[in-house]
Each structure stands twice: as C-alpha cells, then as structure tokens.
Design a protein around this motif. Structure first.
Motif, PDB file in Angstrom:
ATOM      1  N   UNK A   1      61.715  47.021  47.367  1.00  0.00           N
ATOM      2  CA  UNK A   1      60.481  46.287  47.228  1.00  0.00           C
ATOM      3  C   UNK A   1      60.128  45.832  46.017  1.00  0.00           C
ATOM      4  N   UNK A   2      59.386  44.796  45.576  1.00  0.00           N
ATOM      5  CA  UNK A   2      58.993  44.339  44.593  1.00  0.00           C
ATOM      6  C   UNK A   2      57.620  45.347  44.130  1.00  0.00           C
ATOM      7  N   UNK A   3      57.690  45.707  42.951  1.00  0.00           N
ATOM      8  CA  UNK A   3      56.712  46.689  42.310  1.00  0.00           C
ATOM      9  C   UNK A   3      55.611  45.811  42.033  1.00  0.00           C
ATOM     10  N   UNK A   4      54.384  45.863  42.333  1.00  0.00           N
ATOM     11  CA  UNK A   4      53.234  45.325  41.910  1.00  0.00           C
ATOM     12  C   UNK A   4      52.421  45.961  40.946  1.00  0.00           C
ATOM     13  N   UNK A   5      51.990  45.622  39.902  1.00  0.00           N
ATOM     14  CA  UNK A   5      51.076  45.781  38.859  1.00  0.00           C
ATOM     15  C   UNK A   5      49.674  45.768  39.290  1.00  0.00           C
ATOM     16  N   UNK A   6      49.057  46.700  39.201  1.00  0.00           N
ATOM     17  CA  UNK A   6      47.380  46.600  39.480  1.00  0.00           C
ATOM     18  C   UNK A   6      46.412  46.525  38.484  1.00  0.00           C
ATOM     19  N   UNK A   7      45.860  45.337  38.450  1.00  0.00           N
ATOM     20  CA  UNK A   7      44.780  45.263  37.157  1.00  0.00           C
ATOM     21  C   UNK A   7      43.681  46.094  37.483  1.00  0.00           C
ATOM     22  N   UNK A   8      43.517  47.089  36.593  1.00  0.00           N
ATOM     23  CA  UNK A   8      42.353  48.184  36.905  1.00  0.00           C
ATOM     24  C   UNK A   8      41.128  47.547  37.002  1.00  0.00           C
ATOM     25  N   UNK A   9      40.698  46.535  35.970  1.00  0.00           N
ATOM     26  CA  UNK A   9      39.791  46.048  35.698  1.00  0.00           C
ATOM     27  C   UNK A   9      39.137  45.252  37.152  1.00  0.00           C
ATOM     28  N   UNK A  10      40.128  44.694  37.551  1.00  0.00           N
ATOM     29  CA  UNK A  10      39.758  43.770  38.747  1.00  0.00           C
ATOM     30  C   UNK A  10      39.447  44.837  39.981  1.00  0.00           C
ATOM     31  N   UNK A  11      40.533  45.765  40.187  1.00  0.00           N
ATOM     32  CA  UNK A  11      40.177  46.564  41.157  1.00  0.00           C
ATOM     33  C   UNK A  11      38.985  47.325  41.008  1.00  0.00           C
ATOM     34  N   UNK A  12      38.602  47.991  39.676  1.00  0.00           N
ATOM     35  CA  UNK A  12      37.121  48.367  39.911  1.00  0.00           C
ATOM     36  C   UNK A  12      35.968  47.404  40.074  1.00  0.00           C
ATOM     37  N   UNK A  13      36.337  46.263  39.544  1.00  0.00           N
ATOM     38  CA  UNK A  13      35.218  45.254  39.778  1.00  0.00           C
ATOM     39  C   UNK A  13      35.157  45.057  41.548  1.00  0.00           C
ATOM     40  N   UNK A  14      36.145  45.050  42.208  1.00  0.00           N
ATOM     41  CA  UNK A  14      36.134  45.108  43.737  1.00  0.00           C
ATOM     42  C   UNK A  14      35.609  46.224  44.238  1.00  0.00           C
ATOM     43  N   UNK A  15      36.022  47.562  43.780  1.00  0.00           N
ATOM     44  CA  UNK A  15      35.302  48.618  44.325  1.00  0.00           C
ATOM     45  C   UNK A  15      33.584  48.634  44.179  1.00  0.00           C
ATOM     46  N   UNK A  16      33.334  48.171  42.945  1.00  0.00           N
ATOM     47  CA  UNK A  16      31.882  47.967  42.564  1.00  0.00           C
ATOM     48  C   UNK A  16      31.255  46.929  43.450  1.00  0.00           C
TER      49      UNK A  16
ATOM     50  N   UNK B   1      27.705  46.316  48.570  1.00  0.00           N
ATOM     51  CA  UNK B   1      27.427  45.592  49.630  1.00  0.00           C
ATOM     52  C   UNK B   1      27.116  46.767  50.746  1.00  0.00           C
ATOM     53  N   UNK B   2      27.976  48.030  50.639  1.00  0.00           N
ATOM     54  CA  UNK B   2      27.514  49.110  51.751  1.00  0.00           C
ATOM     55  C   UNK B   2      26.274  49.614  51.301  1.00  0.00           C
ATOM     56  N   UNK B   3      25.960  49.892  49.915  1.00  0.00           N
ATOM     57  CA  UNK B   3      24.623  50.402  49.512  1.00  0.00           C
ATOM     58  C   UNK B   3      23.600  49.739  50.236  1.00  0.00           C
ATOM     59  N   UNK B   4      23.520  48.052  49.963  1.00  0.00           N
ATOM     60  CA  UNK B   4      22.639  47.535  50.976  1.00  0.00           C
ATOM     61  C   UNK B   4      22.353  47.711  52.382  1.00  0.00           C
ATOM     62  N   UNK B   5      23.642  47.889  52.927  1.00  0.00           N
ATOM     63  CA  UNK B   5      23.848  48.016  54.489  1.00  0.00           C
ATOM     64  C   UNK B   5      23.067  49.611  54.681  1.00  0.00           C
ATOM     65  N   UNK B   6      23.365  50.513  53.825  1.00  0.00           N
ATOM     66  CA  UNK B   6      22.802  51.709  54.002  1.00  0.00           C
ATOM     67  C   UNK B   6      21.439  51.959  54.026  1.00  0.00           C
ATOM     68  N   UNK B   7      20.753  51.334  52.712  1.00  0.00           N
ATOM     69  CA  UNK B   7      19.469  51.245  52.777  1.00  0.00           C
ATOM     70  C   UNK B   7      18.704  50.735  53.772  1.00  0.00           C
ATOM     71  N   UNK B   8      19.070  49.456  54.196  1.00  0.00           N
ATOM     72  CA  UNK B   8      18.604  48.866  55.414  1.00  0.00           C
ATOM     73  C   UNK B   8      18.751  49.813  56.529  1.00  0.00           C
ATOM     74  N   UNK B   9      19.741  50.154  56.893  1.00  0.00           N
ATOM     75  CA  UNK B   9      19.769  51.290  58.127  1.00  0.00           C
ATOM     76  C   UNK B   9      19.074  52.334  57.977  1.00  0.00           C
TER      77      UNK B   9
END
Length: 88
Positions: free
Chosen positions: A8-23, A28-36
């Motif tokens: 399989x082809x090895x894929x490199x992970x862009x850690x900055x993009x990954x962290x931005x996605x997690x943030x 999103x989930x923080x807003x949902x949780x606050x509303x709930x």
C-alpha cells in the motif's frame, strides 16, 4: 508516495492540518454539547422532536394512544421541572 511492506502507498500526515481539523471538530461538538446542556434544564431528554416519549420507564406525563407499538405522547410542559414525574 512509496509502497510499504503491504504494497500500500504510505501517506504522510500534515500534522498542522490534522490538528486544525481536530480543533474544528472540537468546536462543533462543544457547541452541540452546550446546547444540549442548556435544553436539558427545561426540556425532558426523553421527549423527541415529535413530542413522543422515548423513556423505557413509566412517567405520569405519558399518554398512550390506541395504536400498537406507538410511542406515548409526552404531555409534560416544557415550562415545568419534569424530573418529579419520573417513577423510579
């Protein structure tokens, strides 16, 4: 991309993009949780969008229809503290 041992082809992970996605997901989930959290203080968490009771226990605010397997209608007011209606 270079193949790994499995071929399989090895894929490199862009850690900055990954962290931005997690943030972004966190926000999103923080807003949902606050509303709930806010809504749960005045609306029974077992009352669905159609004002049907999904609780698996008895509640004096349940009104059962004559339709078999139909969820009971929730007759509780969203302006009241519903928790005293639950039978434990």
């Amino acid at each position: 991309m270079t193949p790994d041992k499995s071929g399989m082809a090895e894929q490199r992970i862009d850690k900055r993009r990954y962290q931005a996605s997690l943030d972004r997901l966190y926000d999103i989930f923080k807003g949902m949780s606050n509303t709930a959290d806010e809504v749960s203080q005045w609306r029974c968490p077992y009352k669905n969008v159609e004002s049907r009771c999904t609780a698996k226990f008895s509640c004096r605010n349940q009104y059962f229809t004559n339709i078999p397997d139909d969820l009971p209608v929730c007759t509780g007011s969203d302006k009241l503290d519903y928790r005293s209606a639950w039978e434990v």
